[in-house]
Design a protein around this motif. Structure first.
Motif, short mmCIF file in Angstrom:
data_model
loop_
_atom_site.label_atom_id
_atom_site.label_comp_id
_atom_site.label_asym_id
_atom_site.label_seq_id
_atom_site.Cartn_x
_atom_site.Cartn_y
_atom_site.Cartn_z
N GLU A 1 0.84 -1.20 0.00
CA GLU A 1 0.00 0.00 0.00
C GLU A 1 0.88 1.25 0.00
OE1 GLU A 1 -3.76 -2.10 2.31
OE2 GLU A 1 -2.58 -0.55 3.36
N TYR A 2 1.96 1.19 0.78
CA TYR A 2 2.88 2.34 0.81
C TYR A 2 3.73 2.42 -0.47
CZ TYR A 2 1.61 3.65 5.54
OH TYR A 2 0.92 4.09 6.64
N VAL A 3 4.01 1.28 -1.06
CA VAL A 3 4.70 1.30 -2.36
C VAL A 3 3.83 2.03 -3.38
CG1 VAL A 3 5.48 -0.13 -4.31
CG2 VAL A 3 6.08 -0.80 -1.96
N ALA A 4 2.52 1.75 -3.34
CA ALA A 4 1.59 2.40 -4.27
C ALA A 4 1.56 3.91 -4.06
CB ALA A 4 0.20 1.81 -4.12
N GLN A 5 1.82 4.32 -2.79
CA GLN A 5 1.86 5.75 -2.48
C GLN A 5 3.25 6.36 -2.70
OE1 GLN A 5 0.33 6.27 1.56
NE2 GLN A 5 -1.23 4.70 1.14
N GLN A 6 4.17 5.55 -3.26
CA GLN A 6 5.53 6.03 -3.56
C GLN A 6 6.32 6.45 -2.33
OE1 GLN A 6 6.67 6.20 -7.02
NE2 GLN A 6 4.86 4.93 -7.23
N ASP A 7 6.01 5.86 -1.17
CA ASP A 7 6.81 6.12 0.02
C ASP A 7 8.24 5.64 -0.25
OD1 ASP A 7 6.41 6.33 3.39
OD2 ASP A 7 8.15 5.20 2.62
N PRO A 8 9.24 6.53 -0.09
CA PRO A 8 10.62 6.17 -0.49
C PRO A 8 11.16 4.91 0.19
CG PRO A 8 10.47 8.52 -0.03
CD PRO A 8 9.16 7.93 0.37
N PHE A 9 10.84 4.73 1.47
CA PHE A 9 11.39 3.54 2.14
C PHE A 9 10.63 2.27 1.76
CE2 PHE A 9 13.19 6.91 4.84
CZ PHE A 9 14.53 6.55 4.71
N ALA A 10 9.35 2.40 1.49
CA ALA A 10 8.59 1.25 0.98
C ALA A 10 9.12 0.87 -0.40
CB ALA A 10 7.10 1.58 0.91
N LEU A 11 9.43 1.87 -1.21
CA LEU A 11 10.02 1.60 -2.53
C LEU A 11 11.37 0.89 -2.41
CD1 LEU A 11 9.21 4.95 -4.41
CD2 LEU A 11 8.17 2.71 -4.82
N LYS A 12 12.12 1.30 -1.36
CA LYS A 12 13.42 0.67 -1.13
C LYS A 12 13.25 -0.81 -0.77
CE LYS A 12 17.75 1.69 1.20
NZ LYS A 12 18.44 2.49 2.23
N VAL A 13 12.25 -1.09 0.05
CA VAL A 13 11.95 -2.49 0.40
C VAL A 13 11.59 -3.26 -0.87
CG1 VAL A 13 10.39 -4.03 1.65
CG2 VAL A 13 11.22 -1.93 2.75
N ASN A 14 10.69 -2.69 -1.66
CA ASN A 14 10.28 -3.35 -2.91
C ASN A 14 11.47 -3.60 -3.83
OD1 ASN A 14 8.46 -4.22 -5.08
ND2 ASN A 14 9.01 -2.27 -6.02
N ASP A 15 12.33 -2.61 -3.97
CA ASP A 15 13.52 -2.78 -4.81
C ASP A 15 14.39 -3.94 -4.31
OD1 ASP A 15 12.97 -0.80 -6.60
OD2 ASP A 15 14.81 0.35 -6.24
#
Lengths: 325, 325
Positions: free
Chosen positions: B230-244
């Motif tokens: 959900e936070y990845v969808a909101q482009q939260d930088p640390f959530a994006l880092k987890v996804n990466d």
């Protein structure tokens, strides 16, 4: 009536080997010819046709030849066209192998990657006899692979399965010619072993040099994998370190393959394996770090049994398995 | 004459699902029952038999039932005995699945790993329709895999093929329950994603905390993979880092699988994939770092299409493919 036989062609960068083989795997005739790879794809194709003609003449009667099998560097699509990956044969990509043979001899052809047919050969006549699921890794100048699964050669739709040399085993590892970093080929092939020997011996201070490390430092260009393993046999500490490192890397690739396929056997072949059991033993020490325990317990790593004719034999065998007799 | 049909059983730690399916993949009847796994293997087996009885009663006539297919946690040997790997079913190892069913109903049974039958289901009825070579990875609590090669389910001799969750993707990486370190399951499963979210967010100073990182730091026990995405969808930088990070690790396993098998498709399923295309897109960015270019160009990564009945459908389909009608 004469027994059915097949012609197997093993195309290399320097020579083309050919055999006429019967269904039991017996070689009835064999011959070879220069590839003349530098003269281009047309010349190579002409040489293949000439070799087939020579073999047919030896056989005397083409009536009981089921077809032609070809093992070639690179990948072959379903229609017999080389679709890529044959770096040592300039212009080979795009060549169709089936039509010229059909036109000239009226014989059907099946072709695939040279390492794949060598794997099939090991499966039927070598270290994989009686085994349904096996993976071959050939440690030569490069590192190639071939798979036999559910008793049949597995090529993938584009003939590209078994690019085992490019399994990445080290993040940001050694640069590979293919563009990736950390490919197992950069560690466990003959060239990889030499490369790692130089890296490992580079920084060793003069006062702790062993005979092996001294040789590598002073005459780096004379080193090959055979020499490395001569010093391994003498228990030279730095040669042992090289062996440990390259076998650890090889074990990483094997672990990924085992967890994916759970084959009954991994067969290690190619020039590097002249070093023998020491490589198998060392891989056996490292592989459990990279493999699901229950899969590891059900598999074994063995050395390939066949020599230089494995490719041509596998190519001929492919005819019996893929072209109706 | 009635059309032939098969019974498919999907055994889970909590429930057992069962269906009666015809050859076209249409579900004629379905039912489910509690596994009662804590009461031991005998009780679970009794519940399977009871579920089969219920389904046969619904069908009315057993005469046109070709056989029973079972997808079970763990591995199943050729004689129908569970040979290991079913951690959530105490005592299940050693249970024979074929004899009790043959004795009670006079019906032949085929059984294999639950993830393998789900993969077969995707191959026939889902994201792998029309594809000969495909690999499924199911990202749930753990990470399981299943393979369909040359158009047939590939199990390996001991039913253990497809332990893809334990491909090691990081040297000396996160400790896995299986005893190894750096298994991809510790990164790209639901539990792995949460674990990595906590590791990544742990050291972040208060003044640069994003809403996601704040949540992970303050309420770590409330985090699950759904919230991460959900936070990845909101482009939260640390959530994006987890996804990466988790997609990089997943891409490493996929790279090794692709170089080995060159399948036409990798199918990603399981609860984690509710996050959708963002995972596919991120894996697509990383995978070329770990895969032979020509193989990469000929494959695609897609999301699984089937939902909760995939296992039972695949188990029923296995009957049509492995037991003569």
């Amino acid at each position: 009536m004469m027994e059915q036989c097949a012609i197997g062609i093993d195309l290399g960068g320097t020579n083309i080997k050919g055999i006429v083989m019967d269904r039991s795997g017996r070689t009835r005739h064999s011959s070879s010819i220069h590839s003349e790879a530098k003269k281009g794809a047309d010349k190579v194709l002409k040489n293949i046709l000439r070799l087939i003609e020579m073999l047919l003449q030896k056989e005397g009667d083409a009536g009981h030849v089921t077809g032609i099998g070809i093992g070639t560097p690179g990948f072959v699509g379903a229609d017999g066209t080389v679709v890529g990956g044959a770096a040592n044969l300039p212009g080979w990509k795009g060549t169709n192998l089936y039509c010229p043979i059909l036109e000239k001899f009226g014989l059907r052809t099946t072709a695939t990657n040279d390492v794949t047919v060598a794997a099939l050969s090991e499966a039927r006549f070598g270290a994989g006899r009686g085994i349904d699921n096996m993976v071959c890794m050939f440690l030569g100048t490069g590192l190639g692979g071939g798979l036999v699964l559910n008793g049949k050669v597995y090529k993938g739709k584009w003939g590209m399965a078994g690019e085992l040399g490019h399994i990445v085993v080290q993040t940001d590892g050694l640069q590979c010619n293919c563009g990736l970093k950390g490919c197992v080929e950069q560690y466990a092939s003959a060239t990889g072993i030499v490369r790692n020997a130089k890296i490992i011996c580079e920084g060793i201070p003069k006062d702790v040099l062993t005979p092996f490390a001294k040789l590598v430092q002073e005459n780096p260009d004379t080193i090959n994998s055979k020499i490395v393993y001569e010093y391994v046999a003498q228990q030279d500490p730095f040669a042992l370190k090289v062996n440990d490192h390259v076998c650890d890397m090889l074990a990483r690739a094997i672990g990924a393959i085992l967890n994916t396929l759970s084959p009954d056997r991994i067969i290690l072949g190619g020039g590097v394996m002249n070093a023998g059991q020491v490589i198998v033993d060392t891989v056996n020490r490292y592989a459990p770090n990279y493999c699901w325990r229950e899969i590891w317990d059900k598999t074994e790593i063995v050395i390939a049994e066949l020599g230089g004719n494995a490719g041509a034999m596998g190519a001929a065998e492919l005819v019996f398995e893929e072209i109706a007799g």
